[in-house]
Design an enzyme around this catalytic site. Structure first.
Site, short mmCIF file in Angstrom:
data_model
loop_
_atom_site.label_atom_id
_atom_site.label_comp_id
_atom_site.label_asym_id
_atom_site.label_seq_id
_atom_site.Cartn_x
_atom_site.Cartn_y
_atom_site.Cartn_z
N HIS A 121 -31.99 16.71 -1.38
CA HIS A 121 -32.51 18.25 -1.44
C HIS A 121 -33.93 18.32 -1.72
O HIS A 121 -34.39 17.42 -2.49
CB HIS A 121 -31.56 19.08 -2.22
CG HIS A 121 -31.87 18.91 -3.73
ND1 HIS A 121 -32.83 19.87 -4.38
CD2 HIS A 121 -31.25 18.01 -4.65
CE1 HIS A 121 -32.66 19.28 -5.58
NE2 HIS A 121 -31.97 18.34 -5.75
N CYS A 122 -34.49 19.47 -1.57
CA CYS A 122 -35.84 19.83 -2.20
C CYS A 122 -35.63 21.49 -2.45
O CYS A 122 -34.65 21.97 -2.54
CB CYS A 122 -36.98 19.65 -1.07
SG CYS A 122 -36.97 20.21 0.50
N SER A 127 -38.51 20.48 4.52
CA SER A 127 -39.74 19.51 4.61
C SER A 127 -39.50 18.35 3.82
O SER A 127 -39.50 17.13 4.23
CB SER A 127 -40.97 20.17 3.82
OG SER A 127 -41.97 19.46 4.12
#
Length: 192
Positions: A121-122, A127
């Site tokens: 995850h971010c 991205s």
């Protein structure tokens, strides 16, 4: 080698990759399984330990690690028995994410080899996390960049920034050269 095989080996230009990433987009959720037992999600998913347990997540890769970003860290997951790998990355085209490609691919590969389930995850799951998953698929599953993009895009809308795309293109070229060299060596060994 035919010209069709040769062009399939070549890394496409960034504009072609962008076209591929923007094609056939449809709504995707906060978290999606993009490869068997490999998920991409956003920050809210990463902080929802109940959801992670329901999904069977055993490992988390935080591509936005650090106090200025999504500061979960291994301590956050201790009571959930989840192993953690943090990458302190900034989602801007000038940030070099490539030094993290191999170490993150190794972490994901080890987790999947142990029958684990991995969330990468971010902040939004579009991205940084997507770039790391694409790199994993290229390094460990032997996919080309185009193949990896197609696989992930079937399940989730992703759009790594232009800098990350160029770093993935460079990785794709390096891996293609290594595959060619391996084929040449294998052919030489059989003939010798």
């Amino acid at each position: 080698m035919s010209s069709e095989e040769e062009s399939a080996d070549q890394t496409p230009p960034t504009c072609s990759l962008l076209g591929l990433l923007l094609k056939n987009r449809r709504p995707t959720g906060a978290v999606n399984e993009v490869w068997p037992d490999l998920f991409i999600g956003n920050a809210a998913t990463a902080r929802d330990k109940t959801l992670l347990q329901n999904l069977g997540i055993t490992h988390v890769v935080n591509a936005a690690d650090g106090p200025q970003h999504i500061d979960t860290g291994p301590h956050f997951y201790r009571d959930a028995n989840i192993q953690y790998h943090g990458v302190e990355a900034v989602d801007c085209k000038g940030f070099d994410l490539s030094p993290f490609f191999s170490e993150t691919a190794d972490f994901i590969y080890a987790a999947l080899s142990q029958k684990g389930k991995v969330l990468v995850h971010c902040a939004r799951g579009i991205s940084r996390s997507a770039a790391l998953v694409l790199a994993f698929l290229m390094i460990k599953a032997g996919l080309t960049l185009v193949e990896a993009v197609k696989v992930v895009s079937r399940s989730r809308n992703i759009l790594p920034n232009i800098g990350f795309l160029n770093q993935l293109r460079q990785l794709d070229s390096i891996l293609a050269l290594e595959r060619k060299k391996d084929l040449t060596n294998a052919d030489g060994e059989r003939c010798g």
